[in-house]
Scaffold this motif. Structure first.
Motif, PDB file in Angstrom:
ATOM      1  N   ASN A 150       0.833  -1.218   0.000  1.00 33.78           N
ATOM      2  CA  ASN A 150       0.000   0.000   0.000  1.00 33.78           C
ATOM      3  C   ASN A 150       0.859   1.256   0.000  1.00 33.78           C
ATOM      4  OD1 ASN A 150      -2.468  -1.343  -0.047  1.00 33.78           O
ATOM      5  ND2 ASN A 150      -2.501  -1.552   2.200  1.00 33.78           N
ATOM      6  N   LEU A 151       1.965   1.233   0.743  1.00 39.46           N
ATOM      7  CA  LEU A 151       2.847   2.400   0.772  1.00 39.46           C
ATOM      8  C   LEU A 151       3.507   2.631  -0.592  1.00 39.46           C
ATOM      9  CD1 LEU A 151       4.559   1.857   4.267  1.00 39.46           C
ATOM     10  CD2 LEU A 151       2.845   3.594   3.670  1.00 39.46           C
ATOM     11  N   ILE A 152       3.905   1.532  -1.224  1.00 39.90           N
ATOM     12  CA  ILE A 152       4.521   1.670  -2.556  1.00 39.90           C
ATOM     13  C   ILE A 152       3.497   2.176  -3.567  1.00 39.90           C
ATOM     14  CG2 ILE A 152       5.565   0.377  -4.462  1.00 39.90           C
ATOM     15  CD1 ILE A 152       6.873  -1.439  -2.388  1.00 39.90           C
ATOM     16  N   LEU A 153       2.256   1.688  -3.432  1.00 40.79           N
ATOM     17  CA  LEU A 153       1.204   2.156  -4.334  1.00 40.79           C
ATOM     18  C   LEU A 153       0.941   3.644  -4.145  1.00 40.79           C
ATOM     19  CD1 LEU A 153      -0.955   1.511  -6.443  1.00 40.79           C
ATOM     20  CD2 LEU A 153      -2.497   0.880  -4.555  1.00 40.79           C
ATOM     21  N   ALA A 154       0.981   4.069  -2.866  1.00 40.47           N
ATOM     22  CA  ALA A 154       0.782   5.502  -2.595  1.00 40.47           C
ATOM     23  C   ALA A 154       1.907   6.329  -3.213  1.00 40.47           C
ATOM     24  CB  ALA A 154       0.703   5.729  -1.088  1.00 40.47           C
ATOM     25  N   GLU A 155       3.128   5.846  -3.115  1.00 39.84           N
ATOM     26  CA  GLU A 155       4.259   6.543  -3.724  1.00 39.84           C
ATOM     27  C   GLU A 155       4.108   6.612  -5.252  1.00 39.84           C
ATOM     28  OE1 GLU A 155       6.964   8.068  -2.474  1.00 39.84           O
ATOM     29  OE2 GLU A 155       6.188   7.813  -0.426  1.00 39.84           O
ATOM     30  N   TYR A 156       3.640   5.529  -5.833  1.00 34.26           N
ATOM     31  CA  TYR A 156       3.460   5.483  -7.294  1.00 34.26           C
ATOM     32  C   TYR A 156       2.419   6.507  -7.724  1.00 34.26           C
ATOM     33  CZ  TYR A 156       2.391   3.610 -11.911  1.00 34.26           C
ATOM     34  OH  TYR A 156       2.191   3.467 -13.261  1.00 34.26           O
ATOM     35  N   ARG A 159       3.632  10.008  -7.505  1.00 35.22           N
ATOM     36  CA  ARG A 159       4.665  10.321  -8.513  1.00 35.22           C
ATOM     37  C   ARG A 159       4.086  10.402  -9.923  1.00 35.22           C
ATOM     38  NH1 ARG A 159       8.233  11.324 -11.716  1.00 35.22           N
ATOM     39  NH2 ARG A 159      10.435  10.779 -11.602  1.00 35.22           N
ATOM     40  N   PHE A 160       3.142   9.472 -10.228  1.00 36.30           N
ATOM     41  CA  PHE A 160       2.651   9.401 -11.615  1.00 36.30           C
ATOM     42  C   PHE A 160       1.148   9.607 -11.743  1.00 36.30           C
ATOM     43  CE2 PHE A 160       6.325   6.495 -11.272  1.00 36.30           C
ATOM     44  CZ  PHE A 160       7.209   7.164 -12.092  1.00 36.30           C
ATOM     45  N   GLY A 161       0.479   9.801 -10.640  1.00 32.18           N
ATOM     46  CA  GLY A 161      -0.957   9.982 -10.701  1.00 32.18           C
ATOM     47  C   GLY A 161      -1.685   8.648 -10.785  1.00 32.18           C
ATOM     48  N   PRO A 162      -3.037   8.674 -10.839  1.00 35.92           N
ATOM     49  CA  PRO A 162      -3.800   7.425 -10.922  1.00 35.92           C
ATOM     50  C   PRO A 162      -3.438   6.649 -12.175  1.00 35.92           C
ATOM     51  CG  PRO A 162      -5.223   9.280 -10.391  1.00 35.92           C
ATOM     52  CD  PRO A 162      -3.891   9.863 -10.768  1.00 35.92           C
ATOM     53  N   SER A 163      -3.446   5.323 -12.037  1.00 33.13           N
ATOM     54  CA  SER A 163      -3.090   4.448 -13.161  1.00 33.13           C
ATOM     55  C   SER A 163      -4.209   4.423 -14.183  1.00 33.13           C
ATOM     56  CB  SER A 163      -2.835   3.028 -12.634  1.00 33.13           C
ATOM     57  OG  SER A 163      -2.591   2.148 -13.682  1.00 33.13           O
ATOM     58  N   ASP A 164      -3.823   4.441 -15.490  1.00 34.25           N
ATOM     59  CA  ASP A 164      -4.792   4.391 -16.589  1.00 34.25           C
ATOM     60  C   ASP A 164      -4.351   3.300 -17.550  1.00 34.25           C
ATOM     61  OD1 ASP A 164      -6.655   4.737 -18.516  1.00 34.25           O
ATOM     62  OD2 ASP A 164      -6.098   6.814 -19.013  1.00 34.25           O
ATOM     63  N   ASN A 165      -5.066   2.181 -17.520  1.00 33.95           N
ATOM     64  CA  ASN A 165      -4.670   1.034 -18.334  1.00 33.95           C
ATOM     65  C   ASN A 165      -4.806   1.292 -19.841  1.00 33.95           C
ATOM     66  OD1 ASN A 165      -4.084  -0.489 -16.073  1.00 33.95           O
ATOM     67  ND2 ASN A 165      -6.183  -1.257 -15.886  1.00 33.95           N
ATOM     68  N   PRO A 170       4.011  -1.224 -22.437  1.00 34.02           N
ATOM     69  CA  PRO A 170       5.109  -1.908 -21.731  1.00 34.02           C
ATOM     70  C   PRO A 170       6.313  -1.015 -21.527  1.00 34.02           C
ATOM     71  CG  PRO A 170       4.146  -3.362 -23.367  1.00 34.02           C
ATOM     72  CD  PRO A 170       3.513  -2.004 -23.581  1.00 34.02           C
ATOM     73  N   ASP A 171       6.631  -0.195 -22.512  1.00 32.09           N
ATOM     74  CA  ASP A 171       7.794   0.668 -22.350  1.00 32.09           C
ATOM     75  C   ASP A 171       7.554   1.719 -21.269  1.00 32.09           C
ATOM     76  OD1 ASP A 171       9.068  -0.738 -24.305  1.00 32.09           O
ATOM     77  OD2 ASP A 171       8.516   0.686 -25.915  1.00 32.09           O
ATOM     78  N   LEU A 172       6.348   2.275 -21.250  1.00 32.90           N
ATOM     79  CA  LEU A 172       6.021   3.276 -20.244  1.00 32.90           C
ATOM     80  C   LEU A 172       6.032   2.664 -18.851  1.00 32.90           C
ATOM     81  CD1 LEU A 172       5.126   6.144 -19.565  1.00 32.90           C
ATOM     82  CD2 LEU A 172       2.739   5.436 -19.956  1.00 32.90           C
ATOM     83  N   THR A 173       5.507   1.437 -18.746  1.00 34.96           N
ATOM     84  CA  THR A 173       5.493   0.764 -17.442  1.00 34.96           C
ATOM     85  C   THR A 173       6.903   0.522 -16.929  1.00 34.96           C
ATOM     86  OG1 THR A 173       3.409  -0.332 -17.996  1.00 34.96           O
ATOM     87  CG2 THR A 173       4.719  -1.294 -16.230  1.00 34.96           C
ATOM     88  N   ASP A 174       7.813   0.075 -17.809  1.00 28.75           N
ATOM     89  CA  ASP A 174       9.193  -0.172 -17.386  1.00 28.75           C
ATOM     90  C   ASP A 174       9.885   1.126 -16.977  1.00 28.75           C
ATOM     91  OD1 ASP A 174       8.924  -2.863 -17.836  1.00 28.75           O
ATOM     92  OD2 ASP A 174       9.813  -2.800 -19.856  1.00 28.75           O
ATOM     93  N   GLU A 175       9.573   2.192 -17.725  1.00 31.15           N
ATOM     94  CA  GLU A 175      10.200   3.475 -17.407  1.00 31.15           C
ATOM     95  C   GLU A 175       9.743   3.978 -16.043  1.00 31.15           C
ATOM     96  OE1 GLU A 175      10.387   8.047 -19.162  1.00 31.15           O
ATOM     97  OE2 GLU A 175       9.471   6.436 -20.343  1.00 31.15           O
ATOM     98  N   ARG A 176       8.451   3.884 -15.806  1.00 32.76           N
ATOM     99  CA  ARG A 176       7.936   4.314 -14.497  1.00 32.76           C
ATOM    100  C   ARG A 176       8.488   3.442 -13.362  1.00 32.76           C
ATOM    101  NH1 ARG A 176       1.496   5.753 -15.517  1.00 32.76           N
ATOM    102  NH2 ARG A 176       1.873   7.660 -16.771  1.00 32.76           N
TER     103      ARG A 176
END
Length: 622
Positions: A150-156, A159-165, A170-176
């Motif tokens: 949960n803490l890592i998810l909060a940090e994510y 840093r990057f805002g809510p996730s949008d599938n 794949p490249d963006l996911t690896d970069e983040r």
């Protein structure tokens, strides 16, 4: 004690005058006195007759008559002996039974014991439960995994805002991912998350894998790390589905032990020849009162008992560093110097003891024994004279030997008893034989010890100390039934024997070995009433368990655990009780601690494992 009827059988033997004189000299004296009286009367009659008829003829007549009578008695005696041979050849015997209105030696009535173990246990407030089994360790790991996730998810999200599938590639996911890992490392949060997980992983290693010691080889370490990695990864994936919480209160319990208890427990451990446990109690006492000369002195005498002379010397030096006028410390350090053949130093400390307390007979006696061993006859005689000036008993050597035995100064004890033998070779007392037997028992010479103590019982068969010592000797010789009989006889006397607690402990342990569980329970309860300890309550717990009294067994074992929470047998039997009462967590936890503190009783371990297989739980291992 308490016997009112005695029955015996005896063989019939011919009458032999010499044997009668040897076995019953008082009867011979009475017969001689009566014969002398009769002879005197006959002589008076002969003399009175001689005055009328003439002295010469009367004397001759009396002489011939006496000779004839003596010859007749010899012939008659031979005839009787010949007739008696018939009974000897037929092995005839007579049976004699003696009944008394009351016993010659009184027997003490057994004291009433309460049936419930709980009546002997002092009231205490309920203890806080500390669940920490294998399942709880895994659950705690699950909880920490979810919390960190949960803490890592909060940090994510920060840093990057809510996730949008829909826009994720794949490249963006690896970069983040790389950016998030960099931020966590540079900010120190990665280290904080790792520390948060560390404690739960440690618990899993201890509770699930039973790993608490260092690895012997690198191969063994790598194998363990591989197994741990696979297990943690599997549990991490399973933790995603939910959260398992478990509050764990780790407030340490206050120790119930004080200095007096530690000394008592150390003495008990010595009695059971568990010298490792005894040393631990002595060391705990030193930790409590490092400035106590008595604490260092007791540890020193214990070191002599186990044969560690150098350690004993260190302890006695510490004792004298605290109190240079501690007389027993001076004497015992002098003994250590004597054992190490530093005779001049030994003499200095022995003489110093007499200067510190000039009226101490033990100090003078030890000094005299030392002088005697160095062939200083004048000095020895002077020291013994001074010792007798300040002693009001019967023998300075017996009194000194008694004290020195308790201090495990066996070489000095032997010298003291030798002097007692030389001073009164024809009138040795029972105390001498008992001390000599105790010395041989302490040095492992059980055959000689038994011989001397049996001589002591001949001198006085009503002394309970003699029968107790004989019981100890047979106990150490593994003659349990013989030891049991003598211990029971000792406890039957109205006069209590010395060291009654040790007698009850050993008798109770014998009852356990002979599977007399009711008797063992009652005897251990006697010991608990007078001097409660881990050993006594463990005995009660084992006896109750064997009798099927599981509730009382658990109460007694819990009491034993409070007094010593590192006894492997206590944890082992607690695990057995929990298995029988179908309590999975407590059974696993108790078994885990039994193994951790070093349970080595193979019979008990086998019984625990068999019961675990029967009930289907109890071992958190794989």
């Amino acid at each position: 004690p308490g016997v009112t009827r005695v029955k015996c059988a005896a063989l019939v033997h011919p009458y032999v005058e010499s044997e009668v004189q040897e076995r019953a000299p008082w009867q011979t004296k009475r017969s001689s006195a009566r014969a002398g009286t009769v002879s005197g009367e006959e002589g008076q009659r002969v003399n009175s007759g001689g005055s009328r008829r003439g002295g010469g003829s009367a004397k001759k007549h009396a002489k011939d008559s006496k000779k004839t009578t003596k010859e007749a008695e010899v012939v008659e005696g031979e005839s009787k002996n010949a007739e008696a041979l018939i009974y000897t050849e037929a092995r005839s015997y007579i049976v004699v039974e003696v009944c008394l209105d009351k016993p010659l030696v009184s027997k003490r009535l057994p004291e009433e014991l309460a049936a419930k173990v709980a009546e002997y246990i002092p009231k205490r407030s309920p203890l806080t439960k500390h669940p920490c089994g294998a399942d709880e360790a895994v659950s705690e790991y699950h909880k920490q995994i979810v919390d960190v996730g949960n803490l890592i998810l909060a940090e994510y999200r920060q840093r990057f805002g809510p996730s949008d599938n829909t826009t994720s590639t794949p490249d963006l996911t690896d970069e983040r991912k790389r950016a998030l890992v960099f931020d966590l490392n540079s900010s120190g949060k990665y280290f904080a998350f790792k520390e948060q997980l560390k404690q739960s992983v440690v618990k899993i290693v201890r509770e699930k894998f039973f790993k608490t010691s260092a690895f012997k080889t690198d191969e063994e370490l790598q194998q363990f790390l591989s197994e741990l990695y696979v297990f943690l990864t599997r549990e991490m994936h399973s933790a995603i589905s939910g959260v398992f919480s478990l509050q764990n209160n780790t407030t340490p319990l206050p120790s119930p032990l004080d200095v007096k208890s530690l000394v008592h427990f150390a003495r008990e451990a010595e009695l059971n020849q568990n010298y490792e446990l005894a040393a631990r109690y002595y060391q705990e006492r030193l930790a409590m009162e490092q400035g106590s000369s008595e604490a260092w002195f007791d540890y020193g005498t214990f070191s002599l008992l186990v044969g560690n002379v150098s350690k004993a010397g260190e302890c006695f030096r510490e004792c004298l560093a605290i109190d240079q006028k501690y007389v027993l410390g001076l004497l015992m350090y002098g003994l250590v110097c004597l054992l190490e053949e530093r005779h001049e130093v030994a003499e200095t400390f022995f003489e110093d003891a007499t200067c510190v307390e000039p009226t101490n007979y033990l100090a003078w006696t030890v000094l005299g024994l030392f002088y005697d061993s160095r062939d200083n006859d004048i000095g020895a005689e002077m020291a013994f004279i001074e010792a007798n000036k300040h002693f009001s008993g019967s023998s300075i050597f017996l009194a000194s030997a008694d004290q020195l035995l308790k201090l495990h100064a066996y070489s000095l004890v032997e010298c003291a008893l030798s002097h007692e033998l030389l001073s009164s070779p024809k009138s040795l007392s029972q105390e001498y034989y008992l001390l000599l037997a105790t010395l041989h028992m302490a040095t492992g010479e059980l055959t000689e010890a038994e011989s001397y103590v049996r001589q002591a019982t001949v001198l006085n068969h009503t002394n309970p100390a003699a029968w107790a010592l004989l019981g100890h000797i047979l106990y150490l010789g593994n003659d349990m039934k013989g030891a049991r009989d003598h211990y029971e006889r000792t406890l039957s006397y109205e006069e209590p024997a010395p060291e009654i607690h040790s007698i009850r402990l050993r008798l109770a342990s014998i009852y356990l070995q002979l599977r007399q569980y009711d008797a063992a329970k009652n005897m251990f309860l006697f010991a608990c009433r007078d001097s409660p300890s881990c050993i006594t309550w463990l005995g009660v717990g084992i006896s109750c368990y064997r009798l099927g009294e599981l509730k009382e067994s658990e109460q007694a074992l819990a009491e034993a655990n409070i007094l010593n929470n590192t006894d492997p047998e206590v944890w082992g039997y607690l695990s057995m009780v929990c298995l029988k009462t179908e309590r999975k967590l407590e059974a696993e936890q108790s078994y885990k601690y039994a193994v951790r503190v070093g349970l080595k009783d193979e019979d008990l371990l086998s019984e625990i494992r068999n019961t675990q297989r029967e009930v289907g739980f109890g071992d958190a291992g794989f």
